[in-house]
Design a protein around this motif. Structure first.
Motif, PDB file in Angstrom:
ATOM      1  N   TRP A 157     -21.442 -41.974  13.226  1.00 54.07           N
ATOM      2  CA  TRP A 157     -22.196 -42.562  12.126  1.00 54.07           C
ATOM      3  C   TRP A 157     -23.321 -43.404  12.703  1.00 54.07           C
ATOM      4  O   TRP A 157     -23.086 -44.319  13.501  1.00 54.07           O
ATOM      5  CB  TRP A 157     -21.274 -43.428  11.261  1.00 54.07           C
ATOM      6  CG  TRP A 157     -21.958 -44.138  10.152  1.00 54.07           C
ATOM      7  CD1 TRP A 157     -22.361 -45.447  10.128  1.00 54.07           C
ATOM      8  CD2 TRP A 157     -22.356 -43.580   8.898  1.00 54.07           C
ATOM      9  NE1 TRP A 157     -22.971 -45.733   8.950  1.00 54.07           N
ATOM     10  CE2 TRP A 157     -22.995 -44.623   8.168  1.00 54.07           C
ATOM     11  CE3 TRP A 157     -22.249 -42.303   8.318  1.00 54.07           C
ATOM     12  CZ2 TRP A 157     -23.516 -44.404   6.892  1.00 54.07           C
ATOM     13  CZ3 TRP A 157     -22.764 -42.110   7.047  1.00 54.07           C
ATOM     14  CH2 TRP A 157     -23.383 -43.151   6.347  1.00 54.07           C
ATOM     15  N   CYS A 158     -24.576 -43.093  12.297  1.00 52.29           N
ATOM     16  CA  CYS A 158     -25.689 -43.937  12.724  1.00 52.29           C
ATOM     17  C   CYS A 158     -25.911 -44.994  11.653  1.00 52.29           C
ATOM     18  O   CYS A 158     -26.293 -44.672  10.528  1.00 52.29           O
ATOM     19  CB  CYS A 158     -26.964 -43.138  12.937  1.00 52.29           C
ATOM     20  SG  CYS A 158     -28.356 -44.247  13.280  1.00 52.29           S
ATOM     21  N   PRO A 159     -25.656 -46.269  11.971  1.00 48.50           N
ATOM     22  CA  PRO A 159     -25.769 -47.316  10.956  1.00 48.50           C
ATOM     23  C   PRO A 159     -27.209 -47.527  10.509  1.00 48.50           C
ATOM     24  O   PRO A 159     -27.448 -48.034   9.415  1.00 48.50           O
ATOM     25  CB  PRO A 159     -25.231 -48.560  11.670  1.00 48.50           C
ATOM     26  CG  PRO A 159     -25.311 -48.271  13.126  1.00 48.50           C
ATOM     27  CD  PRO A 159     -25.253 -46.789  13.284  1.00 48.50           C
ATOM     28  N   SER A 160     -28.169 -47.142  11.333  1.00 47.28           N
ATOM     29  CA  SER A 160     -29.555 -47.366  10.955  1.00 47.28           C
ATOM     30  C   SER A 160     -30.098 -46.199  10.127  1.00 47.28           C
ATOM     31  O   SER A 160     -30.712 -46.396   9.093  1.00 47.28           O
ATOM     32  CB  SER A 160     -30.376 -47.606  12.222  1.00 47.28           C
ATOM     33  OG  SER A 160     -31.688 -47.252  12.016  1.00 47.28           O
ATOM     34  N   CYS A 161     -29.835 -44.951  10.567  1.00 50.21           N
ATOM     35  CA  CYS A 161     -30.257 -43.802   9.770  1.00 50.21           C
ATOM     36  C   CYS A 161     -29.343 -43.611   8.572  1.00 50.21           C
ATOM     37  O   CYS A 161     -29.634 -42.840   7.672  1.00 50.21           O
ATOM     38  CB  CYS A 161     -30.259 -42.525  10.598  1.00 50.21           C
ATOM     39  SG  CYS A 161     -31.454 -42.536  11.941  1.00 50.21           S
ATOM     40  N   GLN A 162     -28.194 -44.306   8.549  1.00 46.38           N
ATOM     41  CA  GLN A 162     -27.236 -44.212   7.463  1.00 46.38           C
ATOM     42  C   GLN A 162     -26.803 -42.774   7.233  1.00 46.38           C
ATOM     43  O   GLN A 162     -26.752 -42.288   6.109  1.00 46.38           O
ATOM     44  CB  GLN A 162     -27.839 -44.787   6.170  1.00 46.38           C
ATOM     45  CG  GLN A 162     -28.057 -46.280   6.219  1.00 46.38           C
ATOM     46  CD  GLN A 162     -26.801 -47.048   5.845  1.00 46.38           C
ATOM     47  OE1 GLN A 162     -26.099 -46.726   4.900  1.00 46.38           O
ATOM     48  NE2 GLN A 162     -26.488 -48.062   6.632  1.00 46.38           N
ATOM     49  N   ALA A 174     -25.834 -43.215  21.676  1.00 49.40           N
ATOM     50  CA  ALA A 174     -26.832 -43.715  20.725  1.00 49.40           C
ATOM     51  C   ALA A 174     -27.403 -42.569  19.901  1.00 49.40           C
ATOM     52  O   ALA A 174     -27.341 -41.408  20.290  1.00 49.40           O
ATOM     53  CB  ALA A 174     -27.957 -44.424  21.469  1.00 49.40           C
ATOM     54  N   CYS A 175     -27.953 -42.933  18.745  1.00 51.58           N
ATOM     55  CA  CYS A 175     -28.597 -41.956  17.866  1.00 51.58           C
ATOM     56  C   CYS A 175     -29.827 -41.406  18.562  1.00 51.58           C
ATOM     57  O   CYS A 175     -30.658 -42.147  19.067  1.00 51.58           O
ATOM     58  CB  CYS A 175     -28.997 -42.631  16.563  1.00 51.58           C
ATOM     59  SG  CYS A 175     -30.073 -41.642  15.515  1.00 51.58           S
ATOM     60  N   GLU A 176     -29.912 -40.083  18.589  1.00 49.73           N
ATOM     61  CA  GLU A 176     -31.008 -39.406  19.258  1.00 49.73           C
ATOM     62  C   GLU A 176     -32.368 -39.811  18.666  1.00 49.73           C
ATOM     63  O   GLU A 176     -33.356 -39.887  19.362  1.00 49.73           O
ATOM     64  CB  GLU A 176     -30.770 -37.905  19.085  1.00 49.73           C
ATOM     65  CG  GLU A 176     -31.827 -36.998  19.591  1.00 49.73           C
ATOM     66  CD  GLU A 176     -31.579 -35.587  19.084  1.00 49.73           C
ATOM     67  OE1 GLU A 176     -31.450 -34.703  19.921  1.00 49.73           O
ATOM     68  OE2 GLU A 176     -31.503 -35.374  17.849  1.00 49.73           O
ATOM     69  N   ARG A 177     -32.379 -40.105  17.355  1.00 48.84           N
ATOM     70  CA  ARG A 177     -33.658 -40.373  16.707  1.00 48.84           C
ATOM     71  C   ARG A 177     -34.076 -41.840  16.789  1.00 48.84           C
ATOM     72  O   ARG A 177     -35.204 -42.159  17.120  1.00 48.84           O
ATOM     73  CB  ARG A 177     -33.591 -39.982  15.233  1.00 48.84           C
ATOM     74  CG  ARG A 177     -33.265 -38.540  15.030  1.00 48.84           C
ATOM     75  CD  ARG A 177     -34.059 -37.979  13.859  1.00 48.84           C
ATOM     76  NE  ARG A 177     -33.783 -36.560  13.696  1.00 48.84           N
ATOM     77  CZ  ARG A 177     -34.395 -35.615  14.393  1.00 48.84           C
ATOM     78  NH1 ARG A 177     -35.302 -35.942  15.300  1.00 48.84           N
ATOM     79  NH2 ARG A 177     -34.110 -34.355  14.200  1.00 48.84           N
ATOM     80  N   CYS A 178     -33.124 -42.743  16.444  1.00 49.75           N
ATOM     81  CA  CYS A 178     -33.542 -44.141  16.331  1.00 49.75           C
ATOM     82  C   CYS A 178     -32.927 -45.014  17.422  1.00 49.75           C
ATOM     83  O   CYS A 178     -33.210 -46.207  17.493  1.00 49.75           O
ATOM     84  CB  CYS A 178     -33.185 -44.688  14.945  1.00 49.75           C
ATOM     85  SG  CYS A 178     -31.426 -44.953  14.757  1.00 49.75           S
ATOM     86  N   HIS A 179     -32.081 -44.418  18.280  1.00 51.50           N
ATOM     87  CA  HIS A 179     -31.477 -45.107  19.434  1.00 51.50           C
ATOM     88  C   HIS A 179     -30.526 -46.243  19.066  1.00 51.50           C
ATOM     89  O   HIS A 179     -30.171 -47.040  19.922  1.00 51.50           O
ATOM     90  CB  HIS A 179     -32.551 -45.594  20.412  1.00 51.50           C
ATOM     91  CG  HIS A 179     -33.552 -44.533  20.734  1.00 51.50           C
ATOM     92  ND1 HIS A 179     -33.209 -43.404  21.442  1.00 51.50           N
ATOM     93  CD2 HIS A 179     -34.864 -44.397  20.409  1.00 51.50           C
ATOM     94  CE1 HIS A 179     -34.277 -42.622  21.538  1.00 51.50           C
ATOM     95  NE2 HIS A 179     -35.281 -43.193  20.919  1.00 51.50           N
TER      96      HIS A 179
HETATM   97 ZN   LIG Z   1     -30.352 -43.255  13.815  1.00 55.40          ZN
END
Ligand SMILES: [Zn+2]
Ligand SMILES: [Zn+2]
Length: 926
Positions: A157-162, A174-179
């Protein structure tokens, strides 16, 4: 006439568009070829200069094979759903739909400005309902086949991209997009059953013309291993621990068992476990870590011993302790391992930390090592080793003491023992590690000393070299770089300390043990099912309805085919909250059950965009079909894709998913080929002028728009192909782009003014030379295009142009042919300028793309010329080409005139000239 790239490029681009020059014809007979670029994700930033690199390569190839009479399908489209667009739209407070449409318009304009020969009538857009209707339809087919299923699962679960991410989208935790750091969460999700296809995905890699590195990455991702599942009974309990291992040959060395903290057996064993509070605490802690954090090799291993329970090693009936530790994952194998510290690095570290026994059961064959510290022996050891042909190297330790590092074959060990004992000081010791493990002092030889552990260690402490008190002997030896991987030895070898299996080869012993000790031979894959649910707006809705009223309903209902597409609603607040935005759309969420008619609810998640791109290559064969995703016959006509070009970053996800979809579609009877892309090539990254990856934050991004405006599309194409080998990473260089432009201007002038005023008639030699150069260039460019060596093809063209300039003072009827040759060969690289020049210089001819590709004249290559190397004072300064049998005097004259040689001779006096006939001239100067 001036070379005005703006006018020329505009003229031909509109002509091609209007005439549909490059449309692919479904009904055409003869050889066919489908050449595909990985379709772009139309971001708000627009095209970057990396895009045209691959596109130019495929365009050159397409234009070339069309001239060879091949009927080509070369389409372009947009992978338009996805998070970046959605996130960007949220940021600028607009609807992703509008933003995506604008991005596509911008991308299309940019791609078109480069003059690629796409069949634009087949353009597609994955976010268009006419496309995603069929993505949804395919999902339903997967569902019918049991290949799409819903399950509660821990997800990334990416807490930033939700949103949830696929394993492949998590990089280093880490999330590939927003790290942002990815968290673990339990959620009901849709999966596609790619694991059913693991074996075929692996097998069919054979025979593909793909870069080896990509094939290896796919293999590793699928991660096939063959091993055995075996039961370890729990003492005084009805339960047993099922363990999967690929190394059953090491089972006699299993000194403890480890369960993943999530293992279901823990609850069942709870009544017997006497330290449950500690165990529970550890489980809770492990839950907070992501799978990736737990996989990190370097981190210190932790765990808790389950007090009150013991497992029984089925091989030797030994009672061994049971631990829980988070380095064991529930998702791999059975979620439990037999720990063999002598032969597994992680188990080794764990055993050292918790002081568990380490027992060697595999020996490396025919190799042992030994280290002698210089201060512990008398002089003369090295000479003695040398005499016996024992190989060694000498190094210095950190405290500058001499170390002799010795490599021993099995048959040298006894000699070595004798020699060392003879040279060793009274109070010193030496070890041998590997095939044999021997402790040596002046008067003692202790075999298999590592298993004697503590006892030997105490002994060592009294001897030289000094041993640190806080380590045990295993740890101390493994920490020596020379022994690393040797003390804890993970390779195959000879079985020892394993009863009746001693002396067997480990591979052979493995399967004998499976038979005797019990266990099932099984194959495992690292590959996991593909999680496709995304709690986001900008994707294709998953076509599922849940009929679950309190009174009882029909459960999971697929949307009937006739109701497709399930359209994305517009009445959505698409800002992410963790819940799917679609859940808050009144028009979308509530729906009638297609079976019973009761009020039901739609699935609110959308599909991973990799689903969209898993079948787009099929749609290009028939992109306007509104009755079916594609017509079978048309797909049969064009597919599989002959050549696929794109970035190596798609090595795992995209390519694996496409291959999976292809195989499912074969099984569903829609297509009849197993592999979608027969040949794959990757273009390398184009770096910024500073040699760094281009990025906004570094301010080193080059926009193709600027380059096209200033220098023209042909120059950009030529430059990008000339930067270096296609697959290499290459830094941008603005000066070189001016060079590419100069080359095109030279082509422009030499074609329009091939001969200067007052030229003289050509000689027979000059004509022969011209024929030679034409043939040579045709051959080279043809071969280089075939093998994708575009940079060297361009070099050959540059040399040809230089040659033609050298011939301007000469008048010959062959020049027209030479000019045509030049234009035809340059055409695939720089189509606009060559179309223009062709029309200008040869108005009676047709269009240049209607000409056949040139064949070279092999006879013209059998020249009577030789290349002669020229040296000045023995150093190579240039070379010349002249007729075979040319006199020394003529060669001499030509050699002196060679510009670089002339520079080196300037102001010097030639003392001596050495001429080796037909090969070399060397000028000796003062
Ligand atoms: Zn993300
Ligand atoms: Zn119902």
């Amino acid at each position: 006439m001036r070379y005005d790239h703006k006018a020329v490029e505009k003229k031909w681009q509109s002509f091609w568009e209007k005439e549909k020059t490059f449309a692919a014809h479904d009904e055409a007979r003869g050889e066919r070829c489908y050449v595909l670029d990985m379709f772009p994700y139309p971001s708000a930033q627009g095209l970057h200069v990396g895009h045209p690199e691959g596109y130019t390569a495929t365009d050159i190839y397409c234009r070339y094979i069309r001239m060879k009479g091949v009927n080509v399908l070369h389409p372009m489209g947009w992978d338009a759903f996805g998070l970046p667009t959605e996130n960007y739209a949220i940021k600028i407070k607009r609807n992703p739909k509008e933003v995506a449409a604008e991005n596509i318009d911008n991308f299309r304009r940019q791609v078109k400005s480069l003059g690629f020969s796409y069949d634009w009538s087949r353009e597609l857009n994955t976010s268009d309902p006419s496309y995603y209707k069929w993505t949804q339809w395919l999902f339903l087919k997967f569902y019918e086949k049991g290949l799409a299923y819903r399950k509660e699962a821990p997800v990334n679960w990416c807490p930033s991209c939700q949103t949830v991410l696929a394993n492949e989208q998590v990089v280093g935790g880490a999330c590939e997009r927003c790290h942002s750091m990815v968290e673990q969460k339990e959620m009901a999700q849709w999966f596609l059953k790619i694991t059913d296809y693991a074996e075929r995905l692996l097998k069919n890699l054979e025979g593909l013309d793909w870069p080896q590195a990509i094939i290896e990455m796919q293999k590793n991702w699928i991660g096939r291993s063959e091993g055995a599942t075996i039961e370890f009974a729990i003492r005084n309990s009805q339960f047993a621990i099922s363990i999967y291992t690929t190394r059953l040959d090491t089972i006699f060395g299993a000194t403890y068992v480890v369960l993943a903290p999530e293992h279901e057996l823990l609850i069942k064993l709870k009544p017997q476990i006497t330290n449950w509070a500690d165990v529970e605490k550890y489980i809770a802690k492990a839950r907070r870590k992501t799978e990736l954090e737990r996989k990190v090799e370097e981190k210190e291993k932790t765990g808790v011993r389950l007090e009150g329970v013991m497992a029984i090693n089925p091989a030797n009936k030994e009672r061994i302790p049971i631990f829980i530790a988070d380095y064991v994952l529930a998702s791999y194998g059975t979620g439990a391992i037999m720990a063999v510290p002598a032969h597994d690095k992680r188990d080794f570290e764990f055993a050292i930390k918790y002081e568990l026994p380490i027992r060697q059961v595999i020996k490396p064959k025919n190799i042992s090592k030994s280290v002698v510290v210089g201060t512990t022996v008398r002089d003369g050891l090295k000479e003695e080793l040398h005499k016996k042909a024992i190989s060694f190297e000498v190094g210095l330790s950190r405290n500058k003491r001499e170390h002799i590092r010795i490599f021993l074959r099995d048959d040298q060990i006894n000699d070595y023992i004798k020699i060392v004992q003879n040279y060793l000081n009274d109070n010193a010791w030496v070890e041998i590690i590997g095939y044999r493990n021997i402790f040596l002092s002046r008067d003692r030889v202790i075999d298999d000393f590592l298993s004697k552990g503590r006892e030997i260690f105490e002994e060592c402490k009294r001897l030289e070299p000094l041993v640190r008190d806080d380590k045990n002997i295993w740890e101390m030896l493994e920490s020596n770089l020379f022994y690393q991987g040797f003390v804890c030895y993970e390779g195959a070898g000879m079985v020892v300390n394993s009863g009746e299996y001693d002396g067997l080869d480990s591979e052979e012993a493995k399967w004998k043990m499976v038979k005797k000790i019990g266990g099932n031979r099984t194959v495992h894959y690292k590959l996991r099912d593909w999680l496709i649910s995304r709690q986001r707006y900008w994707g294709a809705p998953i076509p599922i309805i849940y009929c679950d009223p309190p009174a009882g309903g029909c459960g999971i209902m697929p949307v009937p085919e006739k109701d497709l597409p399930v359209l994305l609603p517009d009445d959505v607040d698409f800002r992410p909250t963790g819940e799917s935005p679609l859940a808050r759309s009144k028009s979308f969420h509530k729906v009638k059950c297609p079976k019973c008619g009761q009020l039901a609810r739609r699935e609110n998640d959308t599909m991973d965009t990799f689903v969209d791109s898993s079948w787009y290559f099929l749609r290009f064969a028939d992109s306007h079909n509104d009755k079916e995703p594609f017509n079978k016959e048309k797909v049969k006509h064009w597919l599989p894709v002959n050549l696929y070009v794109g970035g190596a970053e798609h090595a795992v996800m995209h390519l694996l998913y496409v291959r999976f979809f292809t195989k499912v579609l074969v099984d569903l009877g829609y297509i009849d080929f197993q592999e979608p892309f027969l040949k794959l090539r990757n273009q390398g990254l184009i770096l910024g002028e500073d040699g760094q990856k281009m990025s906004k934050s570094r301010g080193n991004v080059i926009s193709p728009d600027e380059v096209v405006a200033v220098y023209g599309a042909d120059t950009l194409r030529l430059y990008e192909m000339f930067m270096g080998p296609l697959e290499d990473a290459k830094p941008w260089n603005t000066q070189s782009i001016a060079g590419a432009r100069r080359f095109l201007e030279r082509v422009w002038h030499i074609v329009l003014e091939p001969t200067s005023d007052g030229a003289t008639a050509s000689t027979a030699e000059q004509e022969q030379e011209l024929r030679y150069w034409s043939a040579r260039t045709i051959k080279k460019v043809t071969e280089d295009i075939e093998s994708f060596h575009f940079n060297t093809a361009i070099s050959a063209l540059m040399e040809f142009v230089n040659f033609l300039y050298g011939l301007r003072e000469v008048e010959t009827p062959l020049k027209d042919e030479a000019r045509q040759t030049l234009l035809l060969l340059v055409y695939p690289f720089a189509p606009h300028i060559t179309c223009e020049l062709w029309q200008e210089a040869f108005p009676a001819a047709g269009y240049i793309w209607e000409e056949p590709w040139l064949e070279y004249d092999p006879e013209a290559l059998q020249t009577d010329t030789v290349t002669i190397v020229i040296q000045v004072n023995g150093k190579l300064r240039g070379n010349i080409i002249c007729q075979t049998g040319a006199g020394d005097e003529e060669i001499n004259k030509l050699a002196k005139a060679e510009p670089n040689v002339a520079k080196w001779l300037e102001g010097k006096k030639i003392i001596k000239t050495i001429v080796k006939s037909g090969k070399l001239v060397n000028f000796v100067t003062n």
